[in-house]
Write a protein that holds these residues in place. Sequence first.
Motif, mmCIF file in Angstrom:
data_model
loop_
_atom_site.group_PDB
_atom_site.id
_atom_site.type_symbol
_atom_site.label_atom_id
_atom_site.label_comp_id
_atom_site.label_asym_id
_atom_site.label_seq_id
_atom_site.Cartn_x
_atom_site.Cartn_y
_atom_site.Cartn_z
ATOM 1 N N ASN A 127 0.797 -1.232 0.000
ATOM 2 C CA ASN A 127 0.000 0.000 0.000
ATOM 3 C C ASN A 127 0.828 1.280 0.000
ATOM 4 O O ASN A 127 0.274 2.369 -0.103
ATOM 5 C CB ASN A 127 -0.923 0.017 1.223
ATOM 6 C CG ASN A 127 -1.956 -1.074 1.144
ATOM 7 O OD1 ASN A 127 -2.357 -1.487 0.056
ATOM 8 N ND2 ASN A 127 -2.389 -1.576 2.293
ATOM 9 N N GLY A 128 2.121 1.166 0.184
ATOM 10 C CA GLY A 128 2.954 2.372 0.258
ATOM 11 C C GLY A 128 3.328 2.916 -1.112
ATOM 12 O O GLY A 128 3.201 2.218 -2.119
ATOM 13 N N LYS A 129 3.769 4.147 -1.145
ATOM 14 C CA LYS A 129 4.243 4.771 -2.384
ATOM 15 C C LYS A 129 5.614 4.232 -2.760
ATOM 16 O O LYS A 129 6.463 4.085 -1.887
ATOM 17 C CB LYS A 129 4.342 6.285 -2.193
ATOM 18 C CG LYS A 129 5.034 6.974 -3.350
ATOM 19 C CD LYS A 129 5.153 8.450 -3.158
ATOM 20 C CE LYS A 129 6.192 9.035 -4.091
ATOM 21 N NZ LYS A 129 5.984 8.694 -5.503
ATOM 22 N N GLY A 130 5.839 4.005 -4.041
ATOM 23 C CA GLY A 130 7.175 3.608 -4.482
ATOM 24 C C GLY A 130 7.225 2.414 -5.409
ATOM 25 O O GLY A 130 8.316 2.003 -5.805
ATOM 26 N N LYS A 131 6.060 1.866 -5.775
ATOM 27 C CA LYS A 131 6.060 0.673 -6.626
ATOM 28 C C LYS A 131 6.384 1.029 -8.080
ATOM 29 O O LYS A 131 7.381 0.571 -8.629
ATOM 30 C CB LYS A 131 4.703 -0.036 -6.523
ATOM 31 C CG LYS A 131 4.376 -0.455 -5.093
ATOM 32 C CD LYS A 131 2.972 -1.015 -4.946
ATOM 33 C CE LYS A 131 1.874 -0.008 -5.145
ATOM 34 N NZ LYS A 131 1.801 1.021 -4.073
ATOM 35 N N SER A 132 5.540 1.887 -8.676
ATOM 36 C CA SER A 132 5.772 2.218 -10.094
ATOM 37 C C SER A 132 7.072 2.997 -10.264
ATOM 38 O O SER A 132 7.809 2.783 -11.235
ATOM 39 C CB SER A 132 4.603 3.029 -10.650
ATOM 40 O OG SER A 132 3.431 2.261 -10.603
ATOM 41 N N SER A 133 7.352 3.903 -9.322
ATOM 42 C CA SER A 133 8.576 4.697 -9.489
ATOM 43 C C SER A 133 9.819 3.813 -9.382
ATOM 44 O O SER A 133 10.800 4.027 -10.103
ATOM 45 C CB SER A 133 8.612 5.867 -8.503
ATOM 46 O OG SER A 133 8.194 5.485 -7.236
ATOM 47 N N GLU A 148 0.778 -1.816 -12.762
ATOM 48 C CA GLU A 148 -0.596 -1.925 -12.227
ATOM 49 C C GLU A 148 -1.334 -3.164 -12.746
ATOM 50 O O GLU A 148 -2.567 -3.189 -12.781
ATOM 51 C CB GLU A 148 -1.439 -0.660 -12.520
ATOM 52 C CG GLU A 148 -0.726 0.678 -12.396
ATOM 53 C CD GLU A 148 -0.207 1.015 -11.005
ATOM 54 O OE1 GLU A 148 -0.563 0.314 -10.050
ATOM 55 O OE2 GLU A 148 0.576 1.980 -10.885
ATOM 56 N N ARG A 198 -1.050 -3.032 -5.986
ATOM 57 C CA ARG A 198 -1.396 -3.519 -4.634
ATOM 58 C C ARG A 198 -1.982 -4.923 -4.690
ATOM 59 O O ARG A 198 -2.454 -5.350 -5.742
ATOM 60 C CB ARG A 198 -2.422 -2.572 -3.999
ATOM 61 C CG ARG A 198 -1.816 -1.206 -3.755
ATOM 62 C CD ARG A 198 -2.817 -0.215 -3.226
ATOM 63 N NE ARG A 198 -2.232 1.120 -3.343
ATOM 64 C CZ ARG A 198 -2.587 2.173 -2.636
ATOM 65 N NH1 ARG A 198 -3.551 2.068 -1.746
ATOM 66 N NH2 ARG A 198 -1.992 3.323 -2.809
ATOM 67 N N ASP A 207 2.986 1.425 3.700
ATOM 68 C CA ASP A 207 2.568 2.822 3.811
ATOM 69 C C ASP A 207 2.803 3.278 5.251
ATOM 70 O O ASP A 207 2.013 2.957 6.135
ATOM 71 C CB ASP A 207 1.081 2.928 3.437
ATOM 72 C CG ASP A 207 0.568 4.348 3.529
ATOM 73 O OD1 ASP A 207 1.373 5.282 3.388
ATOM 74 O OD2 ASP A 207 -0.642 4.516 3.731
ATOM 75 N N HIS A 209 1.788 9.187 4.021
ATOM 76 C CA HIS A 209 1.760 9.743 2.673
ATOM 77 C C HIS A 209 1.194 11.152 2.752
ATOM 78 O O HIS A 209 0.174 11.381 3.413
ATOM 79 C CB HIS A 209 0.917 8.878 1.740
ATOM 80 C CG HIS A 209 1.138 9.210 0.283
ATOM 81 N ND1 HIS A 209 0.702 10.380 -0.286
ATOM 82 C CD2 HIS A 209 1.781 8.520 -0.693
ATOM 83 C CE1 HIS A 209 1.059 10.398 -1.566
ATOM 84 N NE2 HIS A 209 1.713 9.283 -1.846
ATOM 85 N N ASP A 260 5.016 12.407 -7.744
ATOM 86 C CA ASP A 260 3.838 11.526 -7.813
ATOM 87 C C ASP A 260 3.454 11.108 -9.234
ATOM 88 O O ASP A 260 2.748 10.132 -9.416
ATOM 89 C CB ASP A 260 2.634 12.225 -7.159
ATOM 90 C CG ASP A 260 2.827 12.371 -5.661
ATOM 91 O OD1 ASP A 260 3.077 11.339 -4.998
ATOM 92 O OD2 ASP A 260 2.758 13.498 -5.147
#
Length: 202
Positions: free
Chosen positions: A42-48, A134, A167, A185, A188, A201
């Motif tokens: 659930n945290g930010k950083g997957k696609s980047s 995704e 996710r 997460d 955020h 983002d």
Amino acid sequence: METSSERNARHKKAMQRKKEHVDQRIAAATVDKGLLVVLTGNGKGKSSSAFGMLARSVGHGLRCGVVQFIKGQWECGEHLLFSEHPLVEFHVMNTGFTWETQDREADISAAVATWAHAETLLKNPDVKVVLLDELTYMLTYGYLDADRVIKALGDRPADQHVIITGRNANQRLIELADTVSDVTDVKHAFNAGVRVQKGIDY
Ligand code: ATP
Ligand code: MG
């Protein structure tokens, strides 16, 4: 009390032991193979992170493919950077977020049409890195058949790397993967009322 030189000597000894251990592990890792990397959580950083690996790969001159299964509202920097790059074949699903389309049948046909691009990439031995951004949601919502996805991943060229983000990664994807990171997460900025920021983002 320990003197400074004793402390330094203790540090040196500990670092020597650590180096021996790391060197042994490096020497034992002799396998080369196409990896399946899953970035979930659930945290930010997957696609980047995934696009970071794409940048590395392109930097090395590797031919890459990207399929984005959810089209965002914002023109993202990764698309602006890579979509015209001669080493990158870039496909974006031509619908918005699922809660925006609110049309299950349309979502399914978009997912299936988009998956066809992924399958073509997964069959091409000249493509060394495939990013399926995704993808996990297509399985969670049942838009794509998990058997078909797992089979295409399993049958891909042996030296082809695949990166999957999203996710709630399907258990079968996790089992098939070589490397799985679950991004937590912790906090955020969005939850503190900060809107999406260019570069960070999107
Ligand atoms: P990024 O693309 O920044 O690496 P991500 O791929 O891990 O993010 P997604 O679930 O795909 O995360 O969401 C993409 C967008 O949602 C980005 O703008 C990101 O900053 C934002 N986002 C990611 N995680 C969270 C979160 N836990 N709370 C709020 N917004 C988030
Ligand atoms: Mg993402």
